[in-house]
Structures are given as C-alpha cells and as structure tokens.
Design a protein around this motif. Sequence first.
Motif, PDB file in Angstrom:
ATOM      1  N   LYS A 109       0.883  -1.040   0.104  1.00 31.21           N
ATOM      2  CA  LYS A 109       0.162  -0.161  -0.070  1.00 31.21           C
ATOM      3  C   LYS A 109       0.681   1.211   0.065  1.00 31.21           C
ATOM      4  O   LYS A 109       0.569   2.170  -0.616  1.00 31.21           O
ATOM      5  CB  LYS A 109      -0.998  -0.083   1.340  1.00 31.21           C
ATOM      6  N   LEU A 110       2.062   1.081   0.886  1.00 33.17           N
ATOM      7  CA  LEU A 110       2.831   2.332   0.767  1.00 33.17           C
ATOM      8  C   LEU A 110       3.552   2.475  -0.447  1.00 33.17           C
ATOM      9  O   LEU A 110       3.520   3.565  -1.048  1.00 33.17           O
ATOM     10  CB  LEU A 110       3.910   2.199   2.072  1.00 33.17           C
ATOM     11  N   ALA A 111       4.057   1.614  -0.801  1.00 34.82           N
ATOM     12  CA  ALA A 111       4.556   1.637  -2.280  1.00 34.82           C
ATOM     13  C   ALA A 111       3.719   2.424  -3.221  1.00 34.82           C
ATOM     14  O   ALA A 111       4.248   3.221  -4.334  1.00 34.82           O
ATOM     15  CB  ALA A 111       5.365   0.474  -2.917  1.00 34.82           C
ATOM     16  N   LEU A 112       2.489   1.664  -3.470  1.00 35.15           N
ATOM     17  CA  LEU A 112       1.419   2.124  -4.599  1.00 35.15           C
ATOM     18  C   LEU A 112       1.105   3.453  -4.326  1.00 35.15           C
ATOM     19  O   LEU A 112       0.984   4.387  -5.119  1.00 35.15           O
ATOM     20  CB  LEU A 112       0.066   1.337  -4.537  1.00 35.15           C
ATOM     21  N   GLU A 113       0.904   4.072  -3.092  1.00 33.61           N
ATOM     22  CA  GLU A 113       0.562   5.305  -2.898  1.00 33.61           C
ATOM     23  C   GLU A 113       1.862   6.338  -3.104  1.00 33.61           C
ATOM     24  O   GLU A 113       1.363   7.525  -3.634  1.00 33.61           O
ATOM     25  CB  GLU A 113       0.204   5.699  -1.426  1.00 33.61           C
ATOM     26  N   ALA A 114       2.874   5.830  -3.118  1.00 31.88           N
ATOM     27  CA  ALA A 114       4.051   6.680  -3.561  1.00 31.88           C
ATOM     28  C   ALA A 114       4.338   6.564  -5.280  1.00 31.88           C
ATOM     29  O   ALA A 114       5.305   7.111  -5.372  1.00 31.88           O
ATOM     30  CB  ALA A 114       5.218   6.072  -2.781  1.00 31.88           C
ATOM     31  N   GLY A 115       3.564   5.981  -5.790  1.00 27.00           N
ATOM     32  CA  GLY A 115       3.668   5.777  -7.009  1.00 27.00           C
ATOM     33  C   GLY A 115       4.692   4.859  -7.617  1.00 27.00           C
ATOM     34  O   GLY A 115       5.231   4.930  -8.848  1.00 27.00           O
ATOM     35  N   LEU A 116       5.216   3.991  -6.946  1.00 21.62           N
ATOM     36  CA  LEU A 116       6.192   2.821  -7.100  1.00 21.62           C
ATOM     37  C   LEU A 116       5.536   1.670  -7.505  1.00 21.62           C
ATOM     38  O   LEU A 116       4.382   1.385  -7.089  1.00 21.62           O
ATOM     39  CB  LEU A 116       6.985   2.699  -5.913  1.00 21.62           C
ATOM     40  N   ASP A 117       6.487   0.912  -8.173  1.00 20.27           N
ATOM     41  CA  ASP A 117       6.019  -0.601  -8.559  1.00 20.27           C
ATOM     42  C   ASP A 117       6.383  -1.467  -7.371  1.00 20.27           C
ATOM     43  O   ASP A 117       7.272  -1.342  -6.704  1.00 20.27           O
ATOM     44  CB  ASP A 117       6.688  -1.029  -9.869  1.00 20.27           C
ATOM     45  N   ILE A 118       5.554  -2.374  -7.172  1.00 20.89           N
ATOM     46  CA  ILE A 118       5.862  -3.478  -6.066  1.00 20.89           C
ATOM     47  C   ILE A 118       5.485  -4.913  -6.472  1.00 20.89           C
ATOM     48  O   ILE A 118       4.474  -5.006  -7.377  1.00 20.89           O
ATOM     49  CB  ILE A 118       5.364  -3.175  -5.061  1.00 20.89           C
ATOM     50  N   THR A 131      13.171   5.816   4.125  1.00 23.33           N
ATOM     51  CA  THR A 131      12.946   7.114   3.743  1.00 23.33           C
ATOM     52  C   THR A 131      11.579   7.714   3.720  1.00 23.33           C
ATOM     53  O   THR A 131      11.399   9.011   3.707  1.00 23.33           O
ATOM     54  CB  THR A 131      13.713   7.221   2.163  1.00 23.33           C
ATOM     55  N   PHE A 132      10.560   6.866   3.785  1.00 23.18           N
ATOM     56  CA  PHE A 132       9.344   7.400   3.520  1.00 23.18           C
ATOM     57  C   PHE A 132       8.916   8.393   4.970  1.00 23.18           C
ATOM     58  O   PHE A 132       9.373   7.661   5.990  1.00 23.18           O
ATOM     59  CB  PHE A 132       8.178   6.371   3.609  1.00 23.18           C
ATOM     60  N   PRO A 133       7.955   9.203   4.935  1.00 25.04           N
ATOM     61  CA  PRO A 133       7.655   9.824   6.196  1.00 25.04           C
ATOM     62  C   PRO A 133       6.832   8.929   7.004  1.00 25.04           C
ATOM     63  O   PRO A 133       6.058   8.120   6.517  1.00 25.04           O
ATOM     64  CB  PRO A 133       6.984  11.170   5.679  1.00 25.04           C
ATOM     65  N   GLN A 134       6.728   9.220   8.319  1.00 21.45           N
ATOM     66  CA  GLN A 134       5.938   8.626   9.225  1.00 21.45           C
ATOM     67  C   GLN A 134       4.591   8.685   8.744  1.00 21.45           C
ATOM     68  O   GLN A 134       3.917   7.679   8.977  1.00 21.45           O
ATOM     69  CB  GLN A 134       6.232   9.117  10.592  1.00 21.45           C
ATOM     70  N   GLU A 135       4.004   9.662   8.508  1.00 22.53           N
ATOM     71  CA  GLU A 135       2.645   9.768   8.128  1.00 22.53           C
ATOM     72  C   GLU A 135       2.430   8.916   7.044  1.00 22.53           C
ATOM     73  O   GLU A 135       1.101   8.526   7.009  1.00 22.53           O
ATOM     74  CB  GLU A 135       2.292  11.277   8.056  1.00 22.53           C
ATOM     75  N   ALA A 136       3.042   8.696   6.212  1.00 20.16           N
ATOM     76  CA  ALA A 136       2.837   7.664   4.854  1.00 20.16           C
ATOM     77  C   ALA A 136       2.633   6.341   5.362  1.00 20.16           C
ATOM     78  O   ALA A 136       1.940   5.787   5.127  1.00 20.16           O
ATOM     79  CB  ALA A 136       3.697   7.910   3.721  1.00 20.16           C
ATOM     80  N   TRP A 137       3.582   5.951   6.070  1.00 21.04           N
ATOM     81  CA  TRP A 137       3.544   4.633   6.937  1.00 21.04           C
ATOM     82  C   TRP A 137       2.098   4.533   7.666  1.00 21.04           C
ATOM     83  O   TRP A 137       1.444   3.520   7.616  1.00 21.04           O
ATOM     84  CB  TRP A 137       4.587   4.379   7.791  1.00 21.04           C
ATOM     85  N   LEU A 138       1.976   5.519   8.452  1.00 22.25           N
ATOM     86  CA  LEU A 138       0.550   5.294   9.381  1.00 22.25           C
ATOM     87  C   LEU A 138      -0.618   5.437   8.413  1.00 22.25           C
ATOM     88  O   LEU A 138      -1.557   4.658   8.817  1.00 22.25           O
ATOM     89  CB  LEU A 138       0.497   6.527  10.288  1.00 22.25           C
TER      90      LEU A 138
END
Length: 193
Positions: A24-33, A156-163
């Motif tokens: 979910k984190l990767a997809l929200e950041a626009g990355l492939d997973i 490197t992802f910010p804490q809020e993105a993880w949460l």
Amino acid sequence: MKKDIIIVGVGGQGILLASRVLGKLALEAGLDIKVSEVHGMSQRGGDVITHVRVGEKVLSPLVTEGEADTILAFELLEAARALPFLKKGGRIVVNSQKIEPVTVKIGAAEYPQNLEALLEAHGKVFAFDAREVAMHNDAPKSVNIVLLGAYAAGETFPQEAWLKAVEACVPPKTVEANRRAFLAGWALVKQGE
C-alpha cells in the motif's frame, strides 16, 4: 529507488499483513511493487517467507540470494534461515522472541544458540522483544506492526505515509492499537540513533 526486502517468521505472526502495508505504501508513492509469499506449514506454526521488491519498475517478484537490503524477521531462527538472501552490509530488524519449531518441542532437535551473534556477523542488526513492546503499548495482537514501525524508522518514507498505509490495511476497530504499536517500534529505533 529500489528496495528488496525479505520478511520471515512463522504462521500466524502477521507477516502477510506487513507485506500488504508495504504494498500500500509503495503504490501510494507511485512505485512498482511485487510481492511473493511462500508458506510452509504456516497454519501449524511453520515458516513463512515473503519477498517484497519495490522500485520504479520491478520485473521479478523474487529477491535473489545475496541481494536483500533488509530482512524483517518476526522470529530469531527464521532470521538466521533467511541470511543467504541478505546482501553484504544489509540490515536485519528482528524480534528477539523465540518460537520453537515442532522438532524442538518433541525433542528431535535443539533450538540453536547464539543466533543474535550469527546475525550480527552478517549485517546491521536491530533486535528487540517486539512482543513486550506490543504488550506495553496495550496492543498485544500488533507485534507485526511494532516490527514494521522499527523497520520503517530506518527508511525514507515519512512517518505519516506509513501510518496511512497501516490504517488502510488493518480492520477499523484496530486502527488505534496498531497506530500505537507502529509508533512504539518507530520510537525504539529513533531513540537508538
């Protein structure tokens, strides 16, 4: 950005939920997973290994031996078993809890000693009792999220993105407990820096 992560533990520890949060984190950041899960006798406490590959473009779901940036281990012996995947100087975030396999329980084998020293010989280790941290934070079923918080604090992802990713992946009634668990794991790493 490219990250290869191996997540290991035994069945029932929430390994698959941890991999979903990473997805979910990767997809929200626009990355492939790509995620590949291999289950042993997971319903019986057997080993579970998940390969997680994140990047701009990921072609294969499997991490090659010697290429993992991180091993996120929910149990000590499973961390040791995953060492062939770790690249030189890689990172190991591990729950110091020991869960004896069936062979040890029936007396056919012994649980290996000095596993933490073995891990330290292969990478940068952050070992702690995630179960104790979860219990202390009134989140006893969130050991996996405590470990994920500890892993995330070194990324490197910010804490809020993880949460946000955690909250999207857990049942609504458990959001607050999982939030506390994640922040507790994150704080442990940040305090040690």
